[in-house]
Design a protein around this motif. Structure first.
Motif, PDB file in Angstrom:
ATOM      1  N   ALA A 165       0.824  -1.213   0.000  1.00  0.00           N
ATOM      2  CA  ALA A 165       0.000   0.000   0.000  1.00  0.00           C
ATOM      3  C   ALA A 165       0.853   1.256   0.000  1.00  0.00           C
ATOM      4  N   PHE A 166       2.150   1.132   0.339  1.00  0.00           N
ATOM      5  CA  PHE A 166       3.028   2.294   0.464  1.00  0.00           C
ATOM      6  C   PHE A 166       3.853   2.477  -0.803  1.00  0.00           C
ATOM      7  N   PHE A 167       3.821   3.667  -1.362  1.00  0.00           N
ATOM      8  CA  PHE A 167       4.499   3.938  -2.627  1.00  0.00           C
ATOM      9  C   PHE A 167       6.019   3.941  -2.448  1.00  0.00           C
ATOM     10  N   PRO A 168       6.781   3.694  -3.523  1.00  0.00           N
ATOM     11  CA  PRO A 168       8.180   3.280  -3.380  1.00  0.00           C
ATOM     12  C   PRO A 168       9.234   4.383  -3.329  1.00  0.00           C
ATOM     13  N   LEU A 169       8.916   5.619  -3.713  1.00  0.00           N
ATOM     14  CA  LEU A 169       9.991   6.600  -3.874  1.00  0.00           C
ATOM     15  C   LEU A 169      10.695   6.916  -2.563  1.00  0.00           C
ATOM     16  N   TYR A 170       9.942   7.148  -1.513  1.00  0.00           N
ATOM     17  CA  TYR A 170      10.556   7.518  -0.235  1.00  0.00           C
ATOM     18  C   TYR A 170      11.463   6.408   0.312  1.00  0.00           C
ATOM     19  N   PRO A 171      10.991   5.152   0.407  1.00  0.00           N
ATOM     20  CA  PRO A 171      11.923   4.114   0.888  1.00  0.00           C
ATOM     21  C   PRO A 171      13.121   3.922  -0.030  1.00  0.00           C
ATOM     22  N   ALA A 172      12.939   4.134  -1.338  1.00  0.00           N
ATOM     23  CA  ALA A 172      14.083   4.022  -2.249  1.00  0.00           C
ATOM     24  C   ALA A 172      15.119   5.107  -1.956  1.00  0.00           C
ATOM     25  N   LEU A 173      14.662   6.316  -1.659  1.00  0.00           N
ATOM     26  CA  LEU A 173      15.587   7.399  -1.308  1.00  0.00           C
ATOM     27  C   LEU A 173      16.280   7.107   0.022  1.00  0.00           C
ATOM     28  N   VAL A 174      15.545   6.557   0.977  1.00  0.00           N
ATOM     29  CA  VAL A 174      16.154   6.198   2.270  1.00  0.00           C
ATOM     30  C   VAL A 174      17.256   5.172   2.059  1.00  0.00           C
ATOM     31  N   ARG A 175      16.967   4.171   1.257  1.00  0.00           N
ATOM     32  CA  ARG A 175      17.989   3.140   0.994  1.00  0.00           C
ATOM     33  C   ARG A 175      19.203   3.742   0.289  1.00  0.00           C
ATOM     34  N   ALA A 176      18.970   4.678  -0.639  1.00  0.00           N
ATOM     35  CA  ALA A 176      20.077   5.314  -1.344  1.00  0.00           C
ATOM     36  C   ALA A 176      20.947   6.116  -0.387  1.00  0.00           C
ATOM     37  N   VAL A 177      20.327   6.838   0.526  1.00  0.00           N
ATOM     38  CA  VAL A 177      21.096   7.646   1.479  1.00  0.00           C
ATOM     39  C   VAL A 177      21.902   6.762   2.413  1.00  0.00           C
ATOM     40  N   THR A 178      21.308   5.702   2.913  1.00  0.00           N
ATOM     41  CA  THR A 178      22.027   4.820   3.837  1.00  0.00           C
ATOM     42  C   THR A 178      23.164   4.067   3.151  1.00  0.00           C
ATOM     43  N   SER A 179      23.074   3.910   1.839  1.00  0.00           N
ATOM     44  CA  SER A 179      24.158   3.248   1.112  1.00  0.00           C
ATOM     45  C   SER A 179      25.335   4.189   0.863  1.00  0.00           C
ATOM     46  N   VAL A 180      25.109   5.486   1.026  1.00  0.00           N
ATOM     47  CA  VAL A 180      26.159   6.480   0.784  1.00  0.00           C
ATOM     48  C   VAL A 180      26.691   7.055   2.090  1.00  0.00           C
ATOM     49  N   LEU A 181      25.796   7.292   3.048  1.00  0.00           N
ATOM     50  CA  LEU A 181      26.189   7.907   4.314  1.00  0.00           C
ATOM     51  C   LEU A 181      26.114   6.885   5.452  1.00  0.00           C
ATOM     52  N   PRO A 182      26.990   7.008   6.446  1.00  0.00           N
ATOM     53  CA  PRO A 182      26.966   6.074   7.585  1.00  0.00           C
ATOM     54  C   PRO A 182      25.899   6.460   8.607  1.00  0.00           C
ATOM     55  N   VAL A 183      24.631   6.378   8.194  1.00  0.00           N
ATOM     56  CA  VAL A 183      23.520   6.740   9.081  1.00  0.00           C
ATOM     57  C   VAL A 183      22.494   5.618   9.057  1.00  0.00           C
ATOM     58  N   THR A 184      21.660   5.582  10.073  1.00  0.00           N
ATOM     59  CA  THR A 184      20.589   4.596  10.126  1.00  0.00           C
ATOM     60  C   THR A 184      19.464   5.012   9.176  1.00  0.00           C
ATOM     61  N   SER A 185      18.557   4.090   8.924  1.00  0.00           N
ATOM     62  CA  SER A 185      17.441   4.403   8.036  1.00  0.00           C
ATOM     63  C   SER A 185      16.550   5.492   8.635  1.00  0.00           C
ATOM     64  N   GLY A 186      16.418   5.508   9.967  1.00  0.00           N
ATOM     65  CA  GLY A 186      15.624   6.544  10.607  1.00  0.00           C
ATOM     66  C   GLY A 186      16.218   7.924  10.384  1.00  0.00           C
ATOM     67  N   SER A 187      17.524   8.058  10.565  1.00  0.00           N
ATOM     68  CA  SER A 187      18.189   9.337  10.337  1.00  0.00           C
ATOM     69  C   SER A 187      18.109   9.739   8.866  1.00  0.00           C
ATOM     70  N   ALA A 188      18.256   8.759   7.975  1.00  0.00           N
ATOM     71  CA  ALA A 188      18.142   9.053   6.548  1.00  0.00           C
ATOM     72  C   ALA A 188      16.740   9.535   6.209  1.00  0.00           C
ATOM     73  N   GLY A 189      15.731   8.893   6.800  1.00  0.00           N
ATOM     74  CA  GLY A 189      14.358   9.310   6.543  1.00  0.00           C
ATOM     75  C   GLY A 189      14.095  10.732   6.994  1.00  0.00           C
ATOM     76  N   LEU A 190      14.605  11.090   8.172  1.00  0.00           N
ATOM     77  CA  LEU A 190      14.428  12.457   8.665  1.00  0.00           C
ATOM     78  C   LEU A 190      15.184  13.455   7.801  1.00  0.00           C
ATOM     79  N   LEU A 191      16.381  13.100   7.376  1.00  0.00           N
ATOM     80  CA  LEU A 191      17.162  13.984   6.512  1.00  0.00           C
ATOM     81  C   LEU A 191      16.410  14.260   5.204  1.00  0.00           C
ATOM     82  N   ILE A 192      15.823  13.220   4.628  1.00  0.00           N
ATOM     83  CA  ILE A 192      15.069  13.380   3.389  1.00  0.00           C
ATOM     84  C   ILE A 192      13.828  14.241   3.622  1.00  0.00           C
TER      85      ILE A 192
END
Length: 415
Positions: free
Chosen positions: A117-144
């Protein structure tokens, strides 16, 4: 609309375009001068400089709201970061980013809730950020989310400036940042991302940048289900332009924009359909598992009746007040006769929110991207006496900070 040029210090800009030296179709040169003998200033930098005071007010409003919420969360021994990053739908998005799709919950009554039910762009961006920066998914989500909220505020300002000038644009951004549910703009939620793409897509439509409008609309459609409102606006303006002006019927940019606009939303809906074995109806079946469907307001009216006739929770009462106020503001927007793009976009968002069943308490959040609803109040605020405007703004800020804190730390229902 005939372009009107005005001078501000040594900088000249076209109010109908919102960019220095711009033209209504956005095809003018790409630089502006800041003073005699000064080097050229790129349009986006000049536009950002003009928006800076409004963005500063927006940042101050949201940071103050965060500080109030954090102080209370610490007081009741709840970590503020976890409250912002792992509350309700945020957890679903971050689990998708961490593990991909495939999670379901089965309830005792047989209802099945799927993360499809949840659209994919936001989780895809979170995964991209966590693959580049040494942060957790929660921190990446807030940054986005925080970055998207800033970009959205700039886009909201650009539209307000183009239509009514700087003062109204500044008031528009401030009012948007002080809505009762504006705490969502600081959470790991998708509303900031949708609003950013929506605002800039609508601005691109208003300034005749058709390919940008279509591309940003497609991204909005990948962010949230109600991102289809952006596509509706782009396609409506494209269709009106082609019908009104025969000479433009051969303009491939307009046709391409109309084709691109709904592509993101349609692509994900079809993906879910094929994954569930029902190409056209699979996504809507998934939504029904979340009790979410479009029933022309029958479910909403049933909820309203319960709220009016029986004692109920405070957030539901606030939801009723906010939705009622939004309907009144939409009526005022129609009377303002705004550009077709803004009217269609806002109308579709309001229609989806009011006409959909499901989680009644979430409707104010669904209306957060409907910033054109605030155009009439923003214009009124700029015409009010300074003292009156200050009192009204302070009252709205107090409501926003207090209610946002309540929603995240005390409310018994989800956002």
């Amino acid at each position: 609309m005939r372009a009107r040029r005005c001078s501000l210090s040594a900088e000249t800009f076209d109010e109908t375009d919102g960019t220095p030296g711009g033209t209504p179709d956005g095809t003018a040169g790409g630089t502006a001068r800041t003073g005699a003998g000064a080097p050229p200033l790129p349009h986006w930098r000049a536009a950002l400089r003009r928006a800076a005071p409004a963005l500063g007010l927006f940042a101050a409003a949201r940071l103050t709201g965060l500080l109030v919420m954090a102080c209370w969360a610490w007081h009741i021994d709840r970590p503020p970061r976890r409250v912002l990053a792992r509350s309700w739908d945020s957890d679903w998005y971050l689990l998708i980013a961490e593990h991909g799709y495939g999670r379901t919950l089965t309830w005792p009554d047989g209802a099945i809730q799927s993360d499809l039910a949840f659209f994919p762009l936001y989780p895809a961006l979170v995964r991209a950020v966590t693959s580049v920066l040494p942060v957790t998914s929660g921190s990446a989500g807030l940054l986005i989310s925080w970055t998207a909220a800033g970009a959205a505020a700039w886009g909201v300002y650009a539209i307000g400036e183009r239509l009514y000038g700087r003062r109204t644009a500044t008031a528009l951004v401030l009012l948007w940042g002080l809505l009762p549910h504006s705490i969502v703009l600081s959470m790991a939620y998708t509303e900031p991302l949708l609003t950013a793409f929506a605002a800039w897509s609508l601005y691109a439509v208003l300034s005749g940048r058709w390919l940008w409008a279509g591309t940003l609309s497609a991204l909005a459609g990948l962010a949230r289900p109600n991102g289809i409102a952006v596509a509706a606006a782009v396609c409506a303006v494209a269709g009106y332009t082609l019908l009104k002006n025969r000479e433009r019927r051969g303009d491939r940019r307009i046709w391409a924009s109309a084709a691109l606009a709904p592509a993101g939303w349609c692509a994900y809906v079809l993906y879910v359909g094929f994954r569930t074995g029902d190409p056209l109806g699979g996504y809507f079946q998934v939504q029904r598992g979340w009790t979410s469907r479009f029933d022309f307001g029958v479910g909403a009216l049933r909820a309203v009746r319960e709220i009016v006739l029986r004692p109920t929770m405070f957030p539901l009462v606030m939801t009723l007040v906010i939705v009622g106020a939004s309907l009144a503001l939409f009526a005022l927007l129609v009377l303002e006769r705004p550009p077709i793009a803004l009217l269609v976009y806002t109308g579709v968002l309001v229609l989806i929110t009011v006409g959909g069943s499901g989680f009644f308490e979430s409707k104010p959040r669904f209306l957060l991207p409907a910033f054109p609803l605030l155009l009439a109040p923003a214009r009124a605020l700029t015409k009010a006496r300074p003292g009156t405007a200050a009192v009204l703004t302070a009252a709205l800020a107090g409501l926003s900070f207090a209610y946002g804190t309540y929603l995240l730390t005390l409310s018994p229902v989800a956002l």
